[in-house]
Design an enzyme around this catalytic site. Structure first.
Site, PDB file in Angstrom:
ATOM      1  N   GLY A 166       0.382  13.852  -3.998  1.00  0.00           N
ATOM      2  CA  GLY A 166      -1.058  13.692  -4.211  1.00  0.00           C
ATOM      3  C   GLY A 166      -1.298  12.442  -5.018  1.00  0.00           C
TER       4      GLY A 166
ATOM      5  CB  THR B  14      -7.375 -10.273   1.579  1.00  0.00           C
ATOM      6  OG1 THR B  14      -6.608 -11.150   0.760  1.00  0.00           O
ATOM      7  CG2 THR B  14      -6.507  -9.139   2.087  1.00  0.00           C
TER       8      THR B  14
ATOM      9  CG  ASP C 211      -1.794  -1.186   1.335  1.00  0.00           C
ATOM     10  OD1 ASP C 211      -2.309  -1.631   0.293  1.00  0.00           O
ATOM     11  OD2 ASP C 211      -1.922  -1.725   2.446  1.00  0.00           O
TER      12      ASP C 211
ATOM     13  CG  HIS D  73      -1.292  -2.036  -7.419  1.00  0.00           C
ATOM     14  ND1 HIS D  73      -0.429  -2.519  -8.348  1.00  0.00           N
ATOM     15  CD2 HIS D  73      -0.862  -2.506  -6.233  1.00  0.00           C
ATOM     16  CE1 HIS D  73       0.491  -3.266  -7.760  1.00  0.00           C
ATOM     17  NE2 HIS D  73       0.230  -3.280  -6.475  1.00  0.00           N
TER      18      HIS D  73
HETATM   19  P1  GDP Z   1      -0.359   0.276  -3.787  1.00  0.00           P
HETATM   20  O1  GDP Z   1      -1.011  -1.031  -3.497  1.00  0.00           O
HETATM   21  O2  GDP Z   1       1.091   0.286  -3.387  1.00  0.00           O
HETATM   22  O3  GDP Z   1      -0.572   0.737  -5.190  1.00  0.00           O
HETATM   23  O4  GDP Z   1      -1.025   1.357  -2.833  1.00  0.00           O
HETATM   24  P2  GDP Z   1      -2.588   1.640  -2.564  1.00  0.00           P
HETATM   25  O5  GDP Z   1      -3.252   1.915  -3.818  1.00  0.00           O
HETATM   26  O6  GDP Z   1      -3.167   0.629  -1.664  1.00  0.00           O
HETATM   27  O7  GDP Z   1      -2.455   2.923  -1.625  1.00  0.00           O
HETATM   28  C1  GDP Z   1      -2.038   4.120  -2.045  1.00  0.00           C
HETATM   29  C2  GDP Z   1      -3.177   5.096  -1.799  1.00  0.00           C
HETATM   30  O8  GDP Z   1      -2.649   6.383  -1.659  1.00  0.00           O
HETATM   31  C3  GDP Z   1      -4.148   5.211  -2.959  1.00  0.00           C
HETATM   32  O9  GDP Z   1      -5.408   5.554  -2.499  1.00  0.00           O
HETATM   33  C4  GDP Z   1      -3.544   6.329  -3.802  1.00  0.00           C
HETATM   34  O10 GDP Z   1      -4.489   6.990  -4.619  1.00  0.00           O
HETATM   35  C5  GDP Z   1      -3.050   7.228  -2.723  1.00  0.00           C
HETATM   36  N1  GDP Z   1      -1.836   7.974  -3.044  1.00  0.00           N
HETATM   37  C6  GDP Z   1      -0.735   7.542  -3.738  1.00  0.00           C
HETATM   38  N2  GDP Z   1       0.211   8.496  -3.714  1.00  0.00           N
HETATM   39  C7  GDP Z   1      -0.286   9.535  -2.998  1.00  0.00           C
HETATM   40  C8  GDP Z   1       0.228  10.791  -2.566  1.00  0.00           C
HETATM   41  O11 GDP Z   1       1.362  11.140  -2.847  1.00  0.00           O
HETATM   42  N3  GDP Z   1      -0.585  11.572  -1.797  1.00  0.00           N
HETATM   43  C9  GDP Z   1      -1.847  11.197  -1.434  1.00  0.00           C
HETATM   44  N4  GDP Z   1      -2.554  12.018  -0.683  1.00  0.00           N
HETATM   45  N5  GDP Z   1      -2.364  10.023  -1.806  1.00  0.00           N
HETATM   46  C10 GDP Z   1      -1.590   9.194  -2.560  1.00  0.00           C
END
Ligand code: GDP
Length: 425
Positions: A415, A130, A13, A41
């Protein structure tokens, strides 16, 4: 030709999806090489917001070929459902831009049941699965008790194979767990339904990747979860059942000759962890609730509130080593903007001594974090696009992390949107 792997450095995550979505622009092929539908993701782009579980995050880029390699846990039902959700938003998915390895093993209908039954049996000792059937799937794969996607092209042999598997699996289902048995009719329905639907996408992806390599194409390898969930290098047994490390990419993708030249490790600006197991930096109470809210830390697959904490530089440096990361993307820096003082775990104390070495899993529950505080910047940084424009306190935080983990931070994400990124190279 460039081969790049995008991997998680922590517990998953970290924001890998948003980094793959950003970087796919430079790649011709995107390959998922391990894991299954057990993590998500999140990608936000011109088509909307998506929680991808199995589809490679390059699916949104025109011209990119997406591959599900032999190392993934291929659940035909979940994959088909996910494909429909993406297609509905106007994204084309065809056998030209999505290819499934004929050597990928199929997650069978009973794998999800077994996950559920075993977590129930474990009761308060559960792992926090999960319940997507991943652990039973990989156990069966290594016991050679599942089927390859390519077997769908040999229906008579496949039915005989499945008959043997049903007989074998029913022993466990009925005698160990007292659950209902499967019948061949149930499996035939599954074959005629979801398996038939994904069949047009199944091919010899190894041959495709070898040709792509010969033609000098750029290949991006996309991992799921992070270093600390790796079956061999993570916090066993609170790991996943596959290898989340970049070193596994050549094997799990179907291109064993691949040399990975660039490993982008994704690190979150603070820590989060889903499920059970030791989590040294964990915050509790109001402090945790504030960070969880600020970062919207709820599981992409399950909606479960994530455990949160300070960035853990002991675990992160270990994660960087395990992944052999060549550069780092630090994500969600904007989330820390509300904090007056930013906590950073620099060391652990273990058996009365300070250490910066990540301990053996059994010792982790005895480790306590040593926390240092950095000045907060207390302003909105989500619109910043250049390193020079970040407040000094934010730059100090990033450079201190970089120094301790010993790997250049080349991307700072502020973001979730594709362009909310500061590139430092
Ligand atoms: P992954 O499994 O590694 O792809 O991660 P996830 O998708 O579970 O979690 C990342 C979350 O953080 C998602 O909701 C993204 O949209 C959000 N996100 C990713 N980068 C950023 C960031 O730089 N800032 C903010 N505020 N949200 C982010």
């Amino acid at each position: 030709m460039a081969n790049c792997a995008i991997v998680g450095i922590n517990w998953g995550d970290e924001g890998k999806g948003r980094m793959v979505d950003l970087l796919t622009e430079n790649y011709d092929v995107v390959v998922r090489y391990q894991g299954g539908g057990n993590a998500g993701h999140t990608v936000i782009n011109e088509y909307g917001k998506f929680a991808l579980h199995l589809l490679p995050s390059g699916i949104f880029r025109k011209g990119a070929v997406n591959i599900l390699g032999n190392g993934v846990a291929l659940d035909p039902e979940n994959l088909w459902t996910e494909m429909q959700a993406v297609i509905e938003k106007g994204v084309a998915i065809t056998p030209e831009n999505l290819k499934i390895s004929d050597r990928a093993s199929l997650l069978l209908p009973w794998h999800r049941d077994l996950d559920e039954l075993e977590e129930k049996r474990l009761a308060d000792k559960k792992y926090g699965s999960t319940k997507q059937g991943i652990a039973p799937f990989y156990s069966d794969k290594y016991q050679k008790k599942t089927v390859l996607a390519g077997e769908l092209f040999y229906p008579e042999q496949l039915k005989a194979h499945l008959r043997d598997l049903v007989e074998w699996k029913n022993l466990t289902l009925t005698k160990v767990y007292g659950a209902a048995p499967y019948t061949m009719e149930m499996l035939e329905k599954w074959l005629d339904g979801y398996c038939e639907k994904i069949k047009p996408y199944i091919c010899d992806t190894g041959a495709f990747l070898r040709a792509a390599q010969q033609d000098g194409k750029n290949i991006l390898f996309e991992a799921q979860l992070g270093s600390l969930r790796d079956l061999d290098y993570g916090i066993y047994p609170y790991t996943t059942s596959s290898n989340t490390t970049a070193a596994f990419a050549p094997i799990g993708s179907g291109l064993p000759s691949a040399k990975i030249t660039d490993v982008v490790g994704v690190v979150k600006a603070y820590s989060t962890c889903v499920g059970e197991g030791p989590f040294v930096c964990e915050m509790f109470g109001d402090e945790a609730a504030a960070l969880r809210e600020a970062g919207a830390e709820y599981g992409a697959k399950t909606g479960r509130p994530r455990r949160v904490g300070a960035i853990d530089l002991v675990a992160t440096r270990y994660g960087v080593e395990v992944q052999a990361a060549t550069e780092i993307a630090l994500t969600k820096l904007d989330v820390l903007s509300y904090m007056d003082k930013i906590p950073v775990c620099t060391h652990y104390t273990l058996d009365g001594k300070e250490t910066d070495t990540f301990p053996f899993p059994s010792a982790l529950s005895g480790a306590k974090p040593v926390i240092e505080y950095f000045d907060g910047w207390k302003c909105d940084i989500s619109g910043v696009r250049k390193w020079e424009d970040l407040p000094k306190a934010a730059k100090d935080y990033v450079t201190a992390v970089e120094k301790t983990i010993g790997c250049p931070i080349t991307y700072v994400s502020v973001g979730p949107e594709r362009d909310s990124i500061i590139i430092r190279k």
